[in-house]
Structure formats: structure tokens, C-alpha cells
Design a protein around this motif. Structure first.
Motif, mmCIF file in Angstrom:
data_model
loop_
_atom_site.group_PDB
_atom_site.id
_atom_site.type_symbol
_atom_site.label_atom_id
_atom_site.label_comp_id
_atom_site.label_asym_id
_atom_site.label_seq_id
_atom_site.Cartn_x
_atom_site.Cartn_y
_atom_site.Cartn_z
ATOM 1 N N ASP A 47 0.838 -1.198 0.000
ATOM 2 C CA ASP A 47 0.000 0.000 0.000
ATOM 3 C C ASP A 47 0.876 1.252 0.000
ATOM 4 O O ASP A 47 1.984 1.250 0.551
ATOM 5 C CB ASP A 47 -0.934 0.002 1.215
ATOM 6 N N MET A 48 0.360 2.317 -0.609
ATOM 7 C CA MET A 48 1.140 3.540 -0.809
ATOM 8 C C MET A 48 1.649 4.107 0.514
ATOM 9 O O MET A 48 0.917 4.234 1.487
ATOM 10 C CB MET A 48 0.276 4.597 -1.506
ATOM 11 N N LEU A 49 2.934 4.444 0.517
ATOM 12 C CA LEU A 49 3.564 5.040 1.689
ATOM 13 C C LEU A 49 4.610 6.029 1.208
ATOM 14 O O LEU A 49 5.538 5.667 0.486
ATOM 15 C CB LEU A 49 4.218 3.953 2.554
ATOM 16 N N ASN A 50 4.459 7.272 1.601
ATOM 17 C CA ASN A 50 5.414 8.314 1.224
ATOM 18 C C ASN A 50 6.482 8.459 2.303
ATOM 19 O O ASN A 50 6.156 8.616 3.489
ATOM 20 C CB ASN A 50 4.694 9.652 1.035
ATOM 21 N N VAL A 51 7.747 8.403 1.890
ATOM 22 C CA VAL A 51 8.866 8.541 2.819
ATOM 23 C C VAL A 51 9.543 9.877 2.552
ATOM 24 O O VAL A 51 10.098 10.106 1.474
ATOM 25 C CB VAL A 51 9.877 7.394 2.651
ATOM 26 N N SER A 52 9.479 10.780 3.539
ATOM 27 C CA SER A 52 10.064 12.113 3.359
ATOM 28 C C SER A 52 11.490 12.197 3.883
ATOM 29 O O SER A 52 12.257 13.062 3.453
ATOM 30 C CB SER A 52 9.192 13.168 4.054
ATOM 31 N N ASN A 53 11.863 11.292 4.798
ATOM 32 C CA ASN A 53 13.224 11.339 5.348
ATOM 33 C C ASN A 53 13.568 9.999 5.975
ATOM 34 O O ASN A 53 12.698 9.288 6.487
ATOM 35 C CB ASN A 53 13.327 12.443 6.404
ATOM 36 N N VAL A 54 14.846 9.644 5.914
ATOM 37 C CA VAL A 54 15.328 8.440 6.578
ATOM 38 C C VAL A 54 16.722 8.726 7.131
ATOM 39 O O VAL A 54 17.563 9.320 6.459
ATOM 40 C CB VAL A 54 15.359 7.230 5.617
ATOM 41 N N THR A 55 16.949 8.359 8.388
ATOM 42 C CA THR A 55 18.250 8.554 9.022
ATOM 43 C C THR A 55 18.608 7.296 9.797
ATOM 44 O O THR A 55 17.739 6.509 10.186
ATOM 45 C CB THR A 55 18.229 9.757 9.990
ATOM 46 N N PRO A 86 14.103 2.874 -4.677
ATOM 47 C CA PRO A 86 15.038 3.201 -3.586
ATOM 48 C C PRO A 86 14.597 4.442 -2.826
ATOM 49 O O PRO A 86 14.205 5.442 -3.427
ATOM 50 C CB PRO A 86 16.360 3.439 -4.317
ATOM 51 N N VAL A 87 14.650 4.357 -1.501
ATOM 52 C CA VAL A 87 14.342 5.521 -0.673
ATOM 53 C C VAL A 87 15.501 6.498 -0.720
ATOM 54 O O VAL A 87 15.303 7.719 -0.739
ATOM 55 C CB VAL A 87 14.071 5.084 0.781
ATOM 56 N N LYS A 88 16.740 5.971 -0.757
ATOM 57 C CA LYS A 88 17.943 6.790 -0.876
ATOM 58 C C LYS A 88 18.872 6.134 -1.859
ATOM 59 O O LYS A 88 19.053 4.918 -1.849
ATOM 60 C CB LYS A 88 18.634 6.945 0.490
ATOM 61 N N ALA A 130 20.881 6.066 13.162
ATOM 62 C CA ALA A 130 21.631 6.441 14.361
ATOM 63 C C ALA A 130 21.897 5.175 15.157
ATOM 64 O O ALA A 130 20.960 4.570 15.694
ATOM 65 C CB ALA A 130 20.847 7.458 15.191
ATOM 66 N N ASN A 131 23.168 4.782 15.203
ATOM 67 C CA ASN A 131 23.552 3.527 15.846
ATOM 68 C C ASN A 131 22.789 2.368 15.187
ATOM 69 O O ASN A 131 22.934 2.131 14.006
ATOM 70 C CB ASN A 131 23.318 3.602 17.354
ATOM 71 N N ASP A 132 21.923 1.669 15.932
ATOM 72 C CA ASP A 132 21.173 0.553 15.362
ATOM 73 C C ASP A 132 19.742 0.930 15.012
ATOM 74 O O ASP A 132 18.941 0.056 14.659
ATOM 75 C CB ASP A 132 21.143 -0.622 16.347
ATOM 76 N N LEU A 133 19.388 2.199 15.100
ATOM 77 C CA LEU A 133 18.013 2.621 14.863
ATOM 78 C C LEU A 133 17.873 3.300 13.506
ATOM 79 O O LEU A 133 18.554 4.294 13.218
ATOM 80 C CB LEU A 133 17.541 3.574 15.966
ATOM 81 N N LEU A 134 16.991 2.748 12.671
ATOM 82 C CA LEU A 134 16.674 3.319 11.373
ATOM 83 C C LEU A 134 15.372 4.099 11.527
ATOM 84 O O LEU A 134 14.337 3.540 11.891
ATOM 85 C CB LEU A 134 16.522 2.209 10.337
ATOM 86 N N ASN A 135 15.432 5.409 11.278
ATOM 87 C CA ASN A 135 14.305 6.305 11.536
ATOM 88 C C ASN A 135 13.687 6.780 10.227
ATOM 89 O O ASN A 135 14.398 7.256 9.334
ATOM 90 C CB ASN A 135 14.780 7.519 12.344
ATOM 91 N N PHE A 136 12.367 6.680 10.129
ATOM 92 C CA PHE A 136 11.643 7.100 8.935
ATOM 93 C C PHE A 136 10.620 8.176 9.293
ATOM 94 O O PHE A 136 9.945 8.084 10.326
ATOM 95 C CB PHE A 136 10.886 5.930 8.304
ATOM 96 N N SER A 137 10.500 9.164 8.406
ATOM 97 C CA SER A 137 9.368 10.098 8.435
ATOM 98 C C SER A 137 8.458 9.703 7.285
ATOM 99 O O SER A 137 8.870 9.749 6.118
ATOM 100 C CB SER A 137 9.838 11.545 8.266
ATOM 101 N N VAL A 138 7.239 9.270 7.597
ATOM 102 C CA VAL A 138 6.352 8.721 6.574
ATOM 103 C C VAL A 138 5.003 9.424 6.610
ATOM 104 O O VAL A 138 4.624 10.057 7.605
ATOM 105 C CB VAL A 138 6.154 7.200 6.745
#
Length: 273
Positions: free
Chosen positions: A165-173, A263-265, A175-183
Motif C-alpha cells: 500500500d502507498m507510503l510516502n517517505v520524506s526522510n530516513v536517518t 530506492p528511498v535513498k 543512528a547507531n542501530d536505529l533506522l528512523n523514517f518520516s512517513v
């Protein structure tokens, strides 16, 4: 003396039988579970009910349909089993259906993700399964607040688990073992499930590369509000897998794909192990 003993036994079983019939349940005793930030796999028998953290109750109400391929047969499709649940919270209850092969396989309600892990017994060509013979296993995860979801490791032939299903990803970072998404996504009327899957098969370049897939299940939400959120995923399970299976302990490249397969990045993100 013997007569008194026999009468006592008779009235004991008569009383016990009457209580069981009045309850209407095979397993009337409510079982309680305490759940923190770790997932918990809970077995349930037919008509059995459990309580979670004194906030919600889950009852296994039976199986509507069972077309699973018998384990002593060869099938072109694994088939599907449809399981009925009754979930109660805040003095209200709602019925849900979960599936072994079709969708949905999980729901989010009352701050918990409830996933169908297993339906038992397995089908056999010579077996007729009665409702009272069915057992299920549910994986329950608390998803409210600051819960951090773990990445899930899958083989390439299990890519059907990824929801598109459609999901827009505006940012991904990272930090250590944590992958952070703004969706962001359209909806607002149903609870959506967003997951992260890592393919076990890797590209053995230097450094090695791992394909990561975002998954989004919208549960048929037709509302048009635009929802934005921050989601964190713990990559520790992937780190452990790479160390134990490929002896990789330095770094890899994460090739992260959105739900459309893009690809997100580009290029990918370097993950230092």
C-alpha cells in the motif's frame, strides 16, 4: 459409609457439570498476561479467552474456513485458514478475522499488534477437524507510545509478506542501530501496519549489501486525511544475523526500498556494525 461417599462423588460431578453447561465455554477461566515492550506468543484453545495488562481481552471464537493444503498431499497453493477473534476493551468488543495465507494476517487495536502465527492441527487428507480441536498461536506486540519495532528477516521466496500500500517517505536517518523514517499516507479511519523486512540473501560486494523493504498494510482505509508519523526500527537482529551467518562485523550498505520497490535513498546508507 460407602453410600455417603458415592453420593458425595455424584453430587460433586453433577455440580461441576452444571457449572460447565451454564458457562457456555469450554475453558471459562480467564488467563492474564503481562506484556512489556517485548513480543509475546500466546497459545489459545477454542473459546479460550486471555487478558493483556488488564486493558484488552482476546477470545478465540473458532475457524470460519480451512482450505490449508494437507501435510500428506502435494498442492499448488498453500491454502488458507480463517480464524475468528473477539477483542474487548473499554467495555466494547469487536470481531476480527485473521488468515494464515491471505490478508489480513494481523490487526492493530487498543495499542497492540495481534498477529496470527499458527493454526493447529495441520490438515491431513484423512482428518476432519472439529471446531473444539483447533488451537492457535498469536504474537502480541505493544505498539503504543515509543515502541521501537524490530526489523524482520525473511528469505527471498517470502517476499509476499511485504505489503504494497502507498507510503510516502520524506526522510530516513540511521543512528547507531536505529533506522528512523518520516512517513505519510492517506487514511485516518483504520489502524495501519508499517513494517521493515531485511532480505537474508546479501550481495557479496565490498562492503556487502543488504536489501531492506518497507511494508505498509492500510487495511482498506478509504478515508482521505493525510497522516504523518515518525517510525523507528531496531536493526540489531540484522546485525546479529550477519555476524553469525556471514561473519560480517564491520559495515554493510543498506539498499532501502519503499512499498513501490523504488530506492528511498540512492546510493544506500552505510551501516556500521
Amino acid at each position: 459409609m460407602k453410600l455417603i461417599t458415592r453420593l458425595t462423588i455424584f453430587f460433586f460431578f453433577f455440580f461441576l457439570s452444571g457449572c460447565t453447561q451454564d458457562s457456555g465455554l469450554l475453558y471459562p477461566e480467564l488467563i492474564g498476561f503481562r506484556l512489556g515492550n517485548e513480543s509475546l506468543v500466546i497459545p489459545l484453545r477454542y473459546k479460550e479467552e486471555i487478558a493483556l495488562n488488564d486493558s484488552i481481552k482476546i477470545r478465540f471464537d473458532g475457524v470460519t474456513a480451512d482450505s490449508r493444503c494437507p501435510i500428506d498431499a502435494v498442492c499448488i497453493w498453500a491454502g488458507d485458514g480463517e480464524v475468528n477473534l473477539n477483542v474487548s476493551s473499554n467495555n466494547s468488543s469487536k470481531k476480527y478475522s485473521l488468515h494464515t495465507g491471505l490478508e489480513p494476517r494481523e490487526i492493530i487495536t487498543g495499542g497492540y499488534m495481534i498477529q496470527l502465527v499458527n493454526l493447529m492441527p495441520a490438515q491431513r487428507t484423512s482428518l476432519r477437524i472439529r471446531q473444539e480441536d483447533y488451537n492457535i498461536e498469536l504474537r502480541v506486540t505493544k505498539v503504543g507510545g515509543n515502541y521501537i519495532r524490530p526489523v524482520q528477516l525473511i528469505d527471498a521466496n517470502y517476499s509476499g509478506m511485504i505489503r504494497r500500500d502507498m507510503l510516502n517517505v520524506s526522510n530516513v536517518t540511521l543512528a547507531n542501530d536505529l533506522l528512523n523514517f518520516s512517513v505519510g499516507y492517506s487514511g485516518g479511519c483504520r489502524e495501519h501496519i508499517i513494517e521493515l523486512f531485511a532480505q537474508k540473501e546479501i550481495a557479496k560486494s565490498n562492503p556487502a549489501q543488504v536489501t531492506i523493504n518497507l511494508s505498509h498494510f492500510a487495511d482498506g482505509d478509504m478515508c482521505e486525511a493525510y497522516v504523518t508519523k515518525e517510525i523507528k526500527f531496531d536493526l540489531s537482529p540484522l546485525k546479529t544475523f550477519l555476524k553469525n551467518n556471514y561473519n560480517i562485523t564491520d559495515r554493510i550498505i543498506l539498499n532501502i526500498l519503499d512499498t513501490s520497490g523504488r530506492p528511498v535513498k540512492n546510493p544506500g546508507i552505510e551501516y556500521k556494525l
